[in-house]
Design a protein around this motif. Structure first.
Motif, mmCIF file in Angstrom:
data_model
loop_
_atom_site.group_PDB
_atom_site.id
_atom_site.type_symbol
_atom_site.label_atom_id
_atom_site.label_comp_id
_atom_site.label_asym_id
_atom_site.label_seq_id
_atom_site.Cartn_x
_atom_site.Cartn_y
_atom_site.Cartn_z
ATOM 1 N N ALA A 177 0.827 -1.206 0.000
ATOM 2 C CA ALA A 177 0.000 0.000 0.000
ATOM 3 C C ALA A 177 0.861 1.255 0.000
ATOM 4 C CB ALA A 177 -0.932 -0.014 1.205
ATOM 5 N N ASN A 178 1.969 1.197 0.737
ATOM 6 C CA ASN A 178 2.860 2.353 0.773
ATOM 7 C C ASN A 178 3.514 2.583 -0.595
ATOM 8 O OD1 ASN A 178 4.193 4.452 2.386
ATOM 9 N ND2 ASN A 178 6.063 3.276 1.998
ATOM 10 N N MET A 179 3.863 1.511 -1.303
ATOM 11 C CA MET A 179 4.436 1.645 -2.637
ATOM 12 C C MET A 179 3.429 2.267 -3.598
ATOM 13 S SD MET A 179 6.416 -2.012 -2.993
ATOM 14 C CE MET A 179 6.625 -1.765 -4.747
ATOM 15 N N VAL A 180 2.174 1.837 -3.509
ATOM 16 C CA VAL A 180 1.135 2.398 -4.379
ATOM 17 C C VAL A 180 0.966 3.877 -4.092
ATOM 18 C CG1 VAL A 180 -1.332 2.336 -4.908
ATOM 19 C CG2 VAL A 180 -0.059 0.201 -4.679
ATOM 20 N N ALA A 181 1.016 4.244 -2.813
ATOM 21 C CA ALA A 181 0.848 5.660 -2.448
ATOM 22 C C ALA A 181 2.006 6.498 -2.964
ATOM 23 C CB ALA A 181 0.715 5.783 -0.935
ATOM 24 N N ARG A 182 3.221 5.987 -2.917
ATOM 25 C CA ARG A 182 4.379 6.741 -3.392
ATOM 26 C C ARG A 182 4.326 6.963 -4.902
ATOM 27 N NH1 ARG A 182 7.767 3.329 -0.248
ATOM 28 N NH2 ARG A 182 8.569 2.477 -2.206
ATOM 29 N N GLU A 183 3.738 6.000 -5.618
ATOM 30 C CA GLU A 183 3.684 6.101 -7.079
ATOM 31 C C GLU A 183 2.435 6.818 -7.574
ATOM 32 O OE1 GLU A 183 3.914 2.099 -8.392
ATOM 33 O OE2 GLU A 183 5.998 1.813 -7.735
ATOM 34 N N CYS A 184 1.654 7.366 -6.684
ATOM 35 C CA CYS A 184 0.431 8.071 -7.083
ATOM 36 C C CYS A 184 0.788 9.320 -7.894
ATOM 37 C CB CYS A 184 -0.364 8.458 -5.844
ATOM 38 S SG CYS A 184 -1.872 9.377 -6.208
ATOM 39 N N PRO A 185 0.242 9.475 -9.097
ATOM 40 C CA PRO A 185 0.560 10.671 -9.905
ATOM 41 C C PRO A 185 0.023 11.939 -9.247
ATOM 42 C CG PRO A 185 -1.185 9.392 -10.930
ATOM 43 C CD PRO A 185 -0.690 8.571 -9.792
ATOM 44 N N THR A 186 0.774 12.985 -9.359
ATOM 45 C CA THR A 186 0.387 14.243 -8.713
ATOM 46 C C THR A 186 -0.838 14.873 -9.359
ATOM 47 O OG1 THR A 186 1.944 15.437 -10.133
ATOM 48 C CG2 THR A 186 2.747 14.707 -7.973
ATOM 49 N N CYS A 210 -6.836 -3.780 4.223
ATOM 50 C CA CYS A 210 -7.403 -3.730 2.870
ATOM 51 C C CYS A 210 -6.606 -2.804 1.955
ATOM 52 C CB CYS A 210 -8.854 -3.253 2.924
ATOM 53 S SG CYS A 210 -9.990 -4.413 3.705
ATOM 54 N N GLY A 211 -5.695 -2.028 2.515
ATOM 55 C CA GLY A 211 -4.913 -1.112 1.698
ATOM 56 C C GLY A 211 -5.649 0.144 1.316
ATOM 57 N N LEU A 212 -6.707 0.496 2.075
ATOM 58 C CA LEU A 212 -7.453 1.714 1.778
ATOM 59 C C LEU A 212 -6.870 2.930 2.494
ATOM 60 C CD1 LEU A 212 -11.090 0.283 1.918
ATOM 61 C CD2 LEU A 212 -9.696 0.748 -0.103
ATOM 62 N N VAL A 213 -6.239 2.727 3.621
ATOM 63 C CA VAL A 213 -5.560 3.808 4.342
ATOM 64 C C VAL A 213 -4.208 3.291 4.811
ATOM 65 C CG1 VAL A 213 -7.723 4.892 5.104
ATOM 66 C CG2 VAL A 213 -6.612 3.184 6.553
ATOM 67 N N ILE A 214 -3.313 4.217 5.155
ATOM 68 C CA ILE A 214 -1.976 3.868 5.645
ATOM 69 C C ILE A 214 -1.765 4.551 6.993
ATOM 70 C CG2 ILE A 214 0.503 3.999 5.201
ATOM 71 C CD1 ILE A 214 -0.101 4.135 2.242
ATOM 72 N N ARG A 215 -1.246 3.796 7.915
ATOM 73 C CA ARG A 215 -0.915 4.389 9.219
ATOM 74 C C ARG A 215 0.376 5.223 9.094
ATOM 75 N NH1 ARG A 215 -3.443 2.520 13.812
ATOM 76 N NH2 ARG A 215 -4.705 0.633 13.564
ATOM 77 N N ARG A 216 0.319 6.430 9.605
ATOM 78 C CA ARG A 216 1.511 7.273 9.745
ATOM 79 C C ARG A 216 1.643 7.575 11.236
ATOM 80 N NH1 ARG A 216 3.845 6.587 4.798
ATOM 81 N NH2 ARG A 216 2.463 7.278 3.115
ATOM 82 N N ASP A 217 2.189 6.604 11.972
ATOM 83 C CA ASP A 217 2.251 6.727 13.427
ATOM 84 C C ASP A 217 3.407 7.618 13.868
ATOM 85 O OD1 ASP A 217 0.060 5.162 13.696
ATOM 86 O OD2 ASP A 217 1.138 3.321 14.234
ATOM 87 N N SER A 218 3.150 8.386 14.887
ATOM 88 C CA SER A 218 4.173 9.238 15.500
ATOM 89 C C SER A 218 5.069 8.399 16.396
ATOM 90 C CB SER A 218 3.489 10.343 16.311
ATOM 91 O OG SER A 218 2.788 9.772 17.404
ATOM 92 N N PRO A 219 6.151 8.982 16.926
ATOM 93 C CA PRO A 219 7.033 8.213 17.814
ATOM 94 C C PRO A 219 6.328 7.654 19.043
ATOM 95 C CG PRO A 219 8.156 10.163 17.041
ATOM 96 C CD PRO A 219 6.749 10.282 16.563
ATOM 97 N N ASN A 220 5.339 8.360 19.542
ATOM 98 C CA ASN A 220 4.627 7.867 20.724
ATOM 99 C C ASN A 220 3.249 7.297 20.388
ATOM 100 O OD1 ASN A 220 3.269 10.160 20.056
ATOM 101 N ND2 ASN A 220 3.535 11.191 22.032
ATOM 102 N N GLY A 221 2.906 7.170 19.115
ATOM 103 C CA GLY A 221 1.642 6.581 18.708
ATOM 104 C C GLY A 221 0.479 7.536 18.700
ATOM 105 N N LYS A 222 0.691 8.802 19.085
ATOM 106 C CA LYS A 222 -0.383 9.787 19.088
ATOM 107 C C LYS A 222 -0.584 10.361 17.688
ATOM 108 C CE LYS A 222 -0.896 9.549 23.582
ATOM 109 N NZ LYS A 222 -2.114 9.032 24.217
ATOM 110 N N ARG A 223 -1.795 10.871 17.460
ATOM 111 C CA ARG A 223 -2.100 11.500 16.177
ATOM 112 C C ARG A 223 -2.144 13.016 16.385
ATOM 113 N NH1 ARG A 223 -7.077 7.916 16.192
ATOM 114 N NH2 ARG A 223 -6.182 5.829 15.979
ATOM 115 N N TYR A 224 -1.338 13.702 15.604
ATOM 116 C CA TYR A 224 -1.292 15.156 15.731
ATOM 117 C C TYR A 224 -0.606 15.719 14.500
ATOM 118 C CZ TYR A 224 3.525 14.241 17.250
ATOM 119 O OH TYR A 224 4.818 13.794 17.326
ATOM 120 N N ALA A 225 -0.607 17.038 14.406
ATOM 121 C CA ALA A 225 0.052 17.756 13.307
ATOM 122 C C ALA A 225 0.936 18.843 13.895
ATOM 123 C CB ALA A 225 -0.981 18.360 12.369
#
Length: 437
Positions: free
Chosen positions: A22-31, A110-125
């Motif tokens: 899934a991560n490979m598919v996301a990287r190859e997504c056309p802009t 299912c490959g519909l979303v990808i986890r982008r986990d932080s160092p402590n597992g929290k979700r933030y920006a």
């Protein structure tokens, strides 16, 4: 946004090859890729079976999409959403935390979303000096854009299969109605046939249909219902043709008319002739006289014990035996084709069938007395049909003579009809044909 984010999950969650794919598919997504998020969500709902997503998992995906501020998803945009489990559960209609985590894992697998986990597992920006998001940790929706074409194809396939299943269910419903009503009319009108056996076969097929059938489960049932419907329709059509023979010479050979209603019927004359052939070993026959009240002492009694006026007519040696009521010759030969091999010039009339049965009964080891008794009890045509049926299933009969005498006794008591025998042979023939096919 920082493009060096890792895809390994936080904590005890393990990394799988599916996550890497899934991560490979996301990287190859056309802009330049652009997707309407609710249209792609509807396509995912239609293709959920192919994607492996459940209804509750799609409810969670709907909540995740609602956290993205834009309606259009692009390949070059920031597609990471980072809601807390509390907020996500509220938008998922109050889903319990444990259930929420389980269905989030389904979306990831299912490959519909990808986890982008932080160092402590929290979700933030993390925002920069201008207020723009520099780094975000949460769920990446890029696979929805990268796999949009694949998801649309899966949705289109699902729609076609759903339509095919709908048409198949309609066809099965029509077949069930057709068969049930044809069996009902066969029973009500007294059409010869094993209607109880056909109804049992029909009920067995109906019971094989599950409450929520799939296309693969319904197709073989629909095929067998088609064969059963054709078999029942053929039986009814044979009955209609036999009731209205008219003067169709191609079906019933010659149409013999007799202007004297009190003279012997053609079937009685044919029976007397067949009986005389058995007794005299095919000796030449003289004139045939019908019996009346003043018959000579040497005359034989009338066939059915009825007193008739004196009439005299020569028996034409070319006269044909009349068709047996309710069972056309074509139907008999279709059910018992093996007897055709024992007729010198083929079987074109009932007389040919009786002559072939005379030869076959010798081959089967049936005595002349048993054959004569069968003709007296059933009639020569019906007896010939019985011999043809016995030849067709000779492998299952141990004693042909005893079998014929048993049927003869049943016929004398009015407990025997050749209809069920013929229908059983026709069903066996169709079943063997389906197996070979």
């Amino acid at each position: 946004m920082n493009e060096t984010l890792t895809t390994t999950p936080f904590g005890r969650r393990s990394l799988s090859l599916g996550m890497l794919a899934a991560n490979m598919v996301a990287r190859e997504c056309p802009t330049e890729a652009v997707v309407h998020k609710w249209k792609i969500f509807n396509a995912i709902c239609e293709a959920k079976a192919a994607l492996g997503a459940s209804d509750r998992a799609l409810a969670v995906l709907n909540a995740l999409l609602s956290f993205h501020p834009e309606t259009v998803l692009t390949g070059e945009g920031d597609l990471i959403v980072f809601p807390s489990n509390v907020q996500l559960a509220l938008r998922a209609h109050g889903m319990p935390p444990a259930t929420l985590r389980r269905h989030l894992a389904v979306l990831v697998n299912c490959g519909l979303v990808i986890r982008r986990d932080s160092p402590n597992g929290k979700r933030y920006a993390r925002k920069g000096q201008g207020g723009e998001i520099e780094t975000a940790f949460g769920f990446d929706l890029t696979p929805l854009v990268a796999r949009a074409q694949e998801i649309e194809q899966l949705a289109d396939t699902a729609r076609q299969e759903r339509r095919a299943l709908l048409l198949l269910r309609e066809r099965v419903t029509l077949y069930r109605r057709e068969i049930a009503k044809m069996i009902a009319v066969g029973l009500e009108e007294g059409v010869p046939g094993d209607w109880n056996g056909l109804h049992a076969t029909y009920r067995g097929l109906v019971q094989r249909i599950p409450r929520l059938p799939t296309k693969s489960e319904l197709e073989p049932v629909a095929l067998e219902l088609t064969f059963l419907m054709d078999e029942i329709r053929n039986a009814l059509e044979f009955h209609l043709n036999s009731r209205n023979p008219g003067a169709n010479e191609s079906q019933f050979e010659r149409h013999i008319q007799n202007s004297n209603p009190e003279s012997l019927t053609e079937s009685e004359l044919a029976f007397e002739e067949a009986k005389g052939k058995v007794q005299s070993a095919r000796e030449p026959q003289g004139p045939v006289y019908s019996m009346g009240p003043q018959r000579a002492a040497t005359d034989a009694p009338p066939p059915l014990g009825a007193e008739r006026r004196v009439t005299l007519r020569e028996q034409d040696p070319t006269d044909q035996v009349v068709p047996m009521k309710g069972y056309p010759l074509g139907m008999v030969l279709d059910a018992c084709p093996d007897i055709i091999d024992y007729a010198k010039g083929g079987i074109a009339s009932w007389r040919d069938l009786i002559a072939a049965a005379e030869l076959v009964r010798k081959i089967l080891g049936i005595s002349p007395s048993a054959w004569e008794d069968a003709q007296v009890a059933m009639g020569p045509e019906a007896a010939g049909v019985v011999i043809a049926a016995m030849l067709q299933k000779a492998a299952t009969i141990n004693s042909a003579g005893g079998y014929l005498r048993n049927l003869t006794e049943k016929a004398r008591g009015g407990q025997f009809s050749i209809g069920p025998m013929l229908m059983a042979l026709l069903r066996t023939k169709r079943r063997v044909g389906k197996v070979r096919a």
